[in-house]
Design an enzyme around this catalytic site. Sequence first.
Site, PDB file in Angstrom:
ATOM      1  N   ARG A 117      16.115  11.642   8.221  1.00  0.00           N
ATOM      2  CA  ARG A 117      15.122  10.577   8.004  1.00  0.00           C
ATOM      3  C   ARG A 117      15.395   9.512   9.063  1.00  0.00           C
ATOM      4  NH1 ARG A 117      13.085   7.564   2.594  1.00  0.00           N
ATOM      5  NH2 ARG A 117      12.002   9.561   2.548  1.00  0.00           N
ATOM      6  N   HIS A 144       5.562  12.668   7.046  1.00  0.00           N
ATOM      7  CA  HIS A 144       6.416  12.878   5.861  1.00  0.00           C
ATOM      8  C   HIS A 144       6.049  14.246   5.264  1.00  0.00           C
ATOM      9  CE1 HIS A 144       9.192  12.074   2.828  1.00  0.00           C
ATOM     10  NE2 HIS A 144       8.642  11.051   2.197  1.00  0.00           N
ATOM     11  N   GLN A 147       7.176  15.382   1.615  1.00  0.00           N
ATOM     12  CA  GLN A 147       6.419  14.745   0.538  1.00  0.00           C
ATOM     13  C   GLN A 147       5.106  15.495   0.304  1.00  0.00           C
ATOM     14  OE1 GLN A 147       7.161  11.811  -1.448  1.00  0.00           O
ATOM     15  NE2 GLN A 147       5.465  12.751  -2.558  1.00  0.00           N
ATOM     16  N   ASP A 239      -0.290   4.510  -0.724  1.00  0.00           N
ATOM     17  CA  ASP A 239       1.108   4.328  -0.316  1.00  0.00           C
ATOM     18  C   ASP A 239       1.293   2.832  -0.054  1.00  0.00           C
ATOM     19  OD1 ASP A 239       3.703   4.722   0.615  1.00  0.00           O
ATOM     20  OD2 ASP A 239       3.095   5.484   2.581  1.00  0.00           O
ATOM     21  N   CYS A 279       3.402   8.385  -3.259  1.00  0.00           N
ATOM     22  CA  CYS A 279       4.685   9.017  -2.920  1.00  0.00           C
ATOM     23  C   CYS A 279       5.863   8.247  -3.478  1.00  0.00           C
ATOM     24  CB  CYS A 279       4.805   9.177  -1.403  1.00  0.00           C
ATOM     25  SG  CYS A 279       4.729   7.612  -0.514  1.00  0.00           S
ATOM     26  N   ARG A 307       9.294  17.011  -5.685  1.00  0.00           N
ATOM     27  CA  ARG A 307      10.051  17.004  -4.425  1.00  0.00           C
ATOM     28  C   ARG A 307      11.197  18.003  -4.524  1.00  0.00           C
ATOM     29  NH1 ARG A 307       9.954  12.521  -1.107  1.00  0.00           N
ATOM     30  NH2 ARG A 307      11.132  13.882   0.277  1.00  0.00           N
TER      31      ARG A 307
HETATM   32  N1  NVA Z   1       5.075   5.028   4.225  1.00  0.00           N
HETATM   33  C1  NVA Z   1       6.317   4.804   3.533  1.00  0.00           C
HETATM   34  C2  NVA Z   1       6.725   6.027   2.774  1.00  0.00           C
HETATM   35  C3  NVA Z   1       8.006   5.879   1.989  1.00  0.00           C
HETATM   36  C4  NVA Z   1       8.381   7.141   1.257  1.00  0.00           C
HETATM   37  C5  NVA Z   1       7.391   4.391   4.528  1.00  0.00           C
HETATM   38  O1  NVA Z   1       7.461   5.003   5.602  1.00  0.00           O
HETATM   39  O2  NVA Z   1       8.148   3.456   4.241  1.00  0.00           O
HETATM   40  N1   CP Z   2       8.731   9.318  -1.403  1.00  0.00           N
HETATM   41  C1   CP Z   2       9.937   9.219  -0.811  1.00  0.00           C
HETATM   42  O1   CP Z   2      10.210   9.833   0.255  1.00  0.00           O
HETATM   43  O2   CP Z   2      10.830   8.450  -1.479  1.00  0.00           O
HETATM   44  P1   CP Z   2      12.252   7.937  -0.956  1.00  0.00           P
HETATM   45  O3   CP Z   2      11.985   6.935   0.139  1.00  0.00           O
HETATM   46  O4   CP Z   2      12.887   7.321  -2.162  1.00  0.00           O
HETATM   47  O5   CP Z   2      13.028   9.111  -0.420  1.00  0.00           O
END
Ligand code: NVA
Ligand code: CP
Length: 320
Positions: A117, A144, A147, A239, A279, A307
């Site tokens: 990540r 993502h 997800q 989101d 998500c 997930r």
């Molecule tokens: N769009 C959000 C998704 C988090 C799971 C982010 O990138 O922070």
């Molecule tokens: N939806 C998602 O990826 O959650 P986290 O940021 O908690 O991993």
Amino acid sequence: MGAKVTKMGLEDGLSGKDFLTLEDCSQDDLNQLLELAAILKNQQKLGKQVQPLQGKTLGMIFEKASTRTRVSFETGMFQLGGHALFLSPSDMQLGRGETIADTAKVLSGYLDGIMIRTYSQAMIEEMAAHATIPIINGLTDMYHPCQVLADLLTIQEKKGGLKGVKVAYIGDGNNMAHSLLLGGAKMGMHIHIASPKGYEPDPNIVEKAKHLAEITGAQIEVSHQAESAASHADVLYTDVWTSMGQEKEQAERLAEFSPFQVNESLCALAKKDMVFMHCLPAHREQEVTAGVLDGSHSIVFQQAENRLHAQKALLVGLMA
Ligand code: NVA
Ligand code: CP
């Protein structure tokens, strides 16, 4: 165990590959992963152990915070008989300037897969170019895909299929919007992204989705009209308005996005059996009202649980 049993009925198409975006999977691959995810979920609920990843280790590099991704990958590896290792870049030499290429080559000697990540999609592409083991995208600024794999499983469970299902994504044209566009296009769904002006999804990704849609019969629409997107939708999705890494823009975004809140009046435009998805993590009374998020149409916790099951299928596909 024979090859077919080891791979849990999956063909060898994904074995050893990377999962950097949903473009890395064919429609057939995705259907097979969803089928396996449903089997693994069922076995888990029955308390049956399925452990095709005995002796395998997944490294997990997190440059951003996570609850779902970290816990579901770590638990998934354990349930599949393997082991997961949390790697914080601030504790690794990567954080002190060791190159991505050297890190990828070294870790390939120890691990059977790496989940990352991070911010830049280019970083995970570079890691994948130098690693000899599968690299999994656990979220970048651009995509993502894990997800959306879980989201496809969840929509399939609720709607009985994916083809022709109308998903209205109301909000930021961000990593979630991009992966929904590609995943939805691959599976023949109708994806309408409605964002404020200046926050549209990347036009190159929209083009890719439209190109895929010509093959699968999907419909792809991008607009600034939340109401028209929500109209007769099967799924309303949103989101956060400020993603990780954009914190400095928060005040400006709160103002720009307020007409794009998923609330009771927007939900009233969707089909009667509409489901609400997010998500997570969510901010109640920003992108979604508490009434919708905690209401009877919301399937966000089923979505979050999936997930685990979807990623277990992916781990088997790539690493067994
Ligand atoms: N769009 C959000 C998704 C988090 C799971 C982010 O990138 O922070
Ligand atoms: N939806 C998602 O990826 O959650 P986290 O940021 O908690 O991993």
